[in-house]
Enzyme design. Structure first.
Site, PDB file in Angstrom:
ATOM      1  CE  LYS A  29      -2.414  -0.862   3.835  1.00 33.01           C
ATOM      2  NZ  LYS A  29      -1.540  -1.693   3.850  1.00 33.01           N
ATOM      3  CD  GLU A  67       3.115   6.248   8.101  1.00 28.12           C
ATOM      4  OE1 GLU A  67       4.047   6.524   7.499  1.00 28.12           O
ATOM      5  OE2 GLU A  67       2.806   5.529   7.355  1.00 28.12           O
ATOM      6  NE  ARG A  68       5.127  -0.878  11.717  1.00 25.42           N
ATOM      7  CZ  ARG A  68       4.453  -1.131  10.667  1.00 25.42           C
ATOM      8  NH1 ARG A  68       4.042   0.105   9.527  1.00 25.42           N
ATOM      9  NH2 ARG A  68       3.665  -1.725  11.011  1.00 25.42           N
TER      10      ARG A  68
END
Length: 460
Positions: free
Chosen positions: A157, A183-184
């Site tokens: 993705k 998000e990381r």
């Protein structure tokens, strides 16, 4: 803060949820409260508990906040800076820079705004081309519409989103806004470097609500990104590409906030207000007479279950759905787009054009027949099929390989130069394959190429 500011005291702190008493004046819903020694703990009012008590959700960590601490009502909702200064920058939910490149100045806009009235929205349907064959041919995006990227973990993705930003900034010279919800920090840092190396950072704004931040920050970061996007659309009259990665994390953050607020969970443990919260965000994405916000949203599908409430509610808002397939990814067919499940409301004759519609229907028909024959081929072999059915299978396999494409953003990993293919070139290629022009060529000749003209005829 003015002298007439409304001051109260903290009654309780439970994780990210803070209850406060305001004896003089009750803060409005969505108002920002500041607490802590440096007034750096930011809380958004969520509920009125009584005529003097409010319950809020912290957008920052609440460490150090104690009962009876002073808390101040700012008198207004969360506001973020907007303007050209944001281009090339990375900010957090409160509009503060997180890229160590200095302060950001600009007019302050509240993050909570009503959607554009229907009377002011544009009613013209236009296709937004991405340069990616599988999307433009079988699931074309709508300018000013919302497209979903559905897939489980690790099917590509984020790579697809990065490629689309790269292509659209180069093609449309518009503004891209990337909103990382949950998000990381590793992903955020890599994404920043990718945009820098691709030379498109100067036209991109990045808004991050990272995984380690409180649920309140992750829940509101989408609204911050939309406020910035609306400024470029309404004030600068520009087309905006808004990427959201990942809308499921927005729903997840809302579920966490709902649980912390003590609301009874709904189906599968989701918040009872899931539909409303998603609509408040999604309905602000539209096109007007002055510009358009085109949104592409990555949607993580829990356990690849498309009946999950988060996926079902998101589907209702989308004009195009791009489904990523783990099976195609395991076969090395990238981008791993499921060619039969991916759909678009744009794929009708009077919008896409008669030729595009006819070819897309023919491609789907060919791929569907191949899908039905797969079990027979696995058990008895392809020679048991009739001559005509064999031709359809060979056609379908060549189409599958033609829909693979090398990306600019994966060039450093694959060593293959990226390709951007126009819609006309993609349709020409599909038409020639359906006409059996490449029936004598090995399937591998059509794998990881751009236009059909790249097939090396001499070598064969």
């Amino acid at each position: 803060m003015n002298e007439n500011s409304n001051t109260g005291s903290v009654v309780s702190v439970r994780g990210s949820v803070v209850d406060a008493r305001f004896p003089v004046r009750l803060p409005k819903i969505y108002n920002v409260l500041c607490a802590g020694d440096s007034r750096d703990i930011v809380i958004e009012v969520n509920t009125h508990l009584s005529d003097s008590m409010v319950r809020g959700v912290a957008l920052t960590p609440t460490q150090g906040l104690a009962r009876r601490s002073e808390i101040i009502d700012t008198g207004f909702p969360l506001q973020v800076p907007v303007g050209k200064d944001l281009l090339g920058r990375a900010i957090n939910v409160m509009g503060k820079p997180i890229d160590a490149s200095g302060d950001i100045s600009g007019a302050m806009h509240p993050i909570h705004r009503k959607p554009v009235p229907l009377s002011e929205q544009s009613t013209v349907s236009e296709i937004f081309t991405t340069g990616i064959k599988a999307i433009d041919v079988l699931a074309p995006l709508e300018r000013g519409g919302k497209a979903g990227l559905f897939g489980g973990a690790g099917v590509g993705k984020t790579v697809l989103i990065t490629e689309m930003i790269n292509n659209t900034v180069k093609q449309y010279h518009g503004v891209s806004i990337f909103c990382g919800i949950g998000e990381r920090c590793r992903e955020g840092e890599e994404f920043y470097r990718d945009m820098l190396n691709a030379g498109v950072l100067d036209n991109t704004v990045m808004v991050f609500g990272q995984m380690n931040e409180p649920p309140g920050a992750r829940f509101r970061v989408g609204h911050t990104a939309l406020t910035v996007a609306e400024y470029f659309r309404d004030d600068m009259h520009q087309d905006v590409l808004l990427m959201m990665d990942n809308i499921f994390r927005f729903i997840q953050a809302g579920s966490e906030v709902s649980g912390l607020m003590g609301q009874l969970p709904s189906r599968l443990g989701y918040q009872p207000t899931l539909g409303t919260e998603l609509a408040e965000l999604e309905e602000r994405i539209c096109n007007t007479s002055t510009g358009a916000i085109t949104s592409i949203q990555a949607v993580y599908v829990p356990a690849d279950d498309f009946t999950d409430p988060s996926a079902v509610h998101t589907f209702g808002h989308l004009s195009a759905s791009i489904v990523l397939s783990r099976k195609r990814a395991s076969e090395g067919l990238y981008p791993a787009i499921d060619l039969l499940q991916s759909t678009s409301k744009m794929l009708i004759p009077h919008v896409a054009g008669e030729r595009h519609y006819r070819l897309a229907q023919e491609i789907r028909k060919t791929l569907t027949i191949y899908e039905e024959f797969k079990d027979i081929i696995a058990m008895l072999g392809i020679n048991e099929l009739s001559r005509e059915d064999q031709r359809i299978v060979y056609r379908a396999r060549r189409l599958e390989r033609f829909f693979t494409q090398p990306f600019f953003t994966t060039q450093q990993f694959t060593g293959i130069e990226g390709r951007m293919v126009t819609l006309e070139e993609a349709l020409n290629g599909c038409e020639r394959i359906l006409n059996d022009e490449f029936a004598e060529y090995p399937e591998s000749k059509l794998f990881m190429i751009g236009t059909i003209d790249e097939v090396d005829r001499d070598e064969f």
